[in-house]
Design a protein around this motif. Structure first.
Motif, PDB file in Angstrom:
ATOM      1  N   ILE A  62       0.475  -0.976   0.268  1.00 39.85           N
ATOM      2  CA  ILE A  62      -0.351   0.127  -0.332  1.00 39.85           C
ATOM      3  C   ILE A  62       0.476   1.662   0.584  1.00 39.85           C
ATOM      4  CG2 ILE A  62      -1.807   1.630   1.101  1.00 39.85           C
ATOM      5  CD1 ILE A  62      -3.522  -0.875   2.514  1.00 39.85           C
ATOM      6  N   GLY A  63       2.121   1.105   0.829  1.00 37.72           N
ATOM      7  CA  GLY A  63       2.938   2.328   0.569  1.00 37.72           C
ATOM      8  C   GLY A  63       3.166   3.071  -0.479  1.00 37.72           C
ATOM      9  N   ARG A  64       4.239   1.592  -1.034  1.00 41.50           N
ATOM     10  CA  ARG A  64       4.414   1.784  -2.513  1.00 41.50           C
ATOM     11  C   ARG A  64       3.053   2.334  -3.778  1.00 41.50           C
ATOM     12  NH1 ARG A  64       7.934  -0.815  -0.143  1.00 41.50           N
ATOM     13  NH2 ARG A  64       9.784  -1.139   0.053  1.00 41.50           N
ATOM     14  N   TYR A  65       2.088   2.184  -3.531  1.00 42.72           N
ATOM     15  CA  TYR A  65       0.799   2.652  -4.045  1.00 42.72           C
ATOM     16  C   TYR A  65       0.780   3.561  -4.123  1.00 42.72           C
ATOM     17  CZ  TYR A  65      -3.847   2.804  -5.605  1.00 42.72           C
ATOM     18  OH  TYR A  65      -4.541   3.439  -6.450  1.00 42.72           O
ATOM     19  N   THR A  74      10.201   5.593  -5.085  1.00 38.20           N
ATOM     20  CA  THR A  74       9.819   4.940  -4.214  1.00 38.20           C
ATOM     21  C   THR A  74      10.338   3.729  -5.425  1.00 38.20           C
ATOM     22  OG1 THR A  74       8.683   3.477  -2.738  1.00 38.20           O
ATOM     23  CG2 THR A  74       7.199   3.784  -5.104  1.00 38.20           C
ATOM     24  N   THR A  75      10.390   2.229  -4.348  1.00 41.23           N
ATOM     25  CA  THR A  75      11.090   1.554  -4.562  1.00 41.23           C
ATOM     26  C   THR A  75       9.749   0.234  -6.178  1.00 41.23           C
ATOM     27  OG1 THR A  75      10.819  -0.222  -3.041  1.00 41.23           O
ATOM     28  CG2 THR A  75      12.724   0.673  -3.347  1.00 41.23           C
ATOM     29  N   ASP A 223      -9.159  -3.173  -3.737  1.00 40.25           N
ATOM     30  CA  ASP A 223      -8.237  -3.645  -4.765  1.00 40.25           C
ATOM     31  C   ASP A 223      -6.862  -3.576  -5.561  1.00 40.25           C
ATOM     32  OD1 ASP A 223     -11.367  -4.315  -4.650  1.00 40.25           O
ATOM     33  OD2 ASP A 223     -11.368  -2.196  -5.581  1.00 40.25           O
ATOM     34  N   HIS A 224      -6.453  -3.063  -5.537  1.00 35.03           N
ATOM     35  CA  HIS A 224      -5.076  -3.356  -5.914  1.00 35.03           C
ATOM     36  C   HIS A 224      -4.109  -4.490  -4.967  1.00 35.03           C
ATOM     37  CE1 HIS A 224      -0.885  -1.946  -7.276  1.00 35.03           C
ATOM     38  NE2 HIS A 224      -0.896  -2.144  -6.010  1.00 35.03           N
ATOM     39  N   VAL A 225      -4.338  -4.852  -3.921  1.00 32.79           N
ATOM     40  CA  VAL A 225      -3.031  -5.577  -3.422  1.00 32.79           C
ATOM     41  C   VAL A 225      -3.734  -7.095  -4.211  1.00 32.79           C
ATOM     42  CG1 VAL A 225      -3.098  -7.282  -0.952  1.00 32.79           C
ATOM     43  CG2 VAL A 225      -2.289  -4.371  -0.771  1.00 32.79           C
ATOM     44  N   LYS A 226      -5.080  -7.276  -3.853  1.00 33.56           N
ATOM     45  CA  LYS A 226      -5.391  -8.490  -5.150  1.00 33.56           C
ATOM     46  C   LYS A 226      -4.983  -8.038  -6.089  1.00 33.56           C
ATOM     47  CE  LYS A 226      -8.453 -11.828  -5.596  1.00 33.56           C
ATOM     48  NZ  LYS A 226      -8.284 -13.454  -5.291  1.00 33.56           N
TER      49      LYS A 226
END
Length: 257
Positions: A62-65, A74-75, A223-226
């Motif tokens: 989530i942090g990178r998103y 970010t990386t 949703d992004h994680v999934k």
């Protein structure tokens, strides 16, 4: 893919300071003081890696998103499942040997009570450096990041200006605290409507980053994680994120009047 944990093959004393600076962009002392446990070599390039729990992996994603949402460097993130409770993360663009990296001074400590924001270090920075920090502040305040010490907030000198190096380490976040105080080496600020209003009144150029990040919804993050990592978010993790996001929306609503 060939990789090994320690980039030093033999006796550490056989390697000069110039070797570290030219190949990794850090001093020999920095390597000895902590980075040797996190650096690996993959196909002759150097990467940051660490192990995280099945709960904290969501914070790293989530942090990178959120950083990407406002173009904060970010990386990338490669996630490898080790067992039922642990993941390994590898960042494929952690360093470039074109630059020398360094750490700022740790001027603040977590947990201080502040009636007003403390910007005595922040206010004297170059504008482009401030812009990086406005973005980082938005992301870290939104997630309630507890661990933004110099050890995970490095800097470098591209084009003779100080910039933040790609941000890593979002692990300690979303603890759903009612009274949260944030710090990094340049600023100390409480997550409070009155204090944030005063801060962005003084620095309006940072408000758009703050507003964009604080509008982010829980479903967008889940949703992004999934979608990107095929990971199902644990129920307790969802609850903590949802509570924090709800508080973020309330703060933003009050600031907007």
């Amino acid at each position: 893919m060939e990789y090994r944990q320690n980039i030093i093959k033999d006796n550490l004393e056989e390697y000069s300071d110039n070797f570290f600076l030219e190949n990794i962009g850090i001093t020999k002392r920095e390597y000895m003081d902590g980075l040797k446990d996190y650096l690996i070599e993959i196909n002759r390039d150097y990467f940051f890696q660490k192990e995280v729990s099945k709960v904290d992996i969501f914070n790293e994603i989530i942090g990178r998103y959120l950083c990407n949402k406002i173009s904060l460097e970010t990386t990338d993130l490669k996630v490898i499942k080790k067992n039922i409770i642990t993941y390994k993360i590898i960042t494929p663009n952690y360093r470039s040997n074109k630059y020398i990296y360094f750490k700022p001074e740790d001027n603040f400590e977590y947990g201080q009570y502040v009636e007003h924001f403390n910007d005595r270090y922040f206010k004297n920075l170059e504008e482009i450096h401030k812009e990086d920090l406005f973005k980082l502040l938005a992301v870290d305040l939104m997630m309630e990041q507890e661990d933004r010490y110099a050890r995970n907030m490095e800097e470098y000198y591209p084009n003779n200006t100080i910039r933040l190096a790609p941000i890593i380490d979002f692990e300690l976040a979303f603890y759903n605290q009612r009274r949260f105080t944030y710090f990094n080496p340049y600023i100390l600020i409480r997550k409070d409507v009155r204090i944030l209003d005063s801060f962005y009144d003084k620095y309006p150029e940072g408000y758009n980053y703050f507003a964009k990040i604080f509008k982010t919804g829980t479903n967008e993050l889940i949703d992004h994680v999934k979608d990107e990592y095929n990971l199902e978010t644990k129920r307790l993790v969802k609850k903590e994120i949802r509570c924090t996001v709800r508080r973020n929306h309330n703060i933003l609503r009050e600031l907007q009047g």
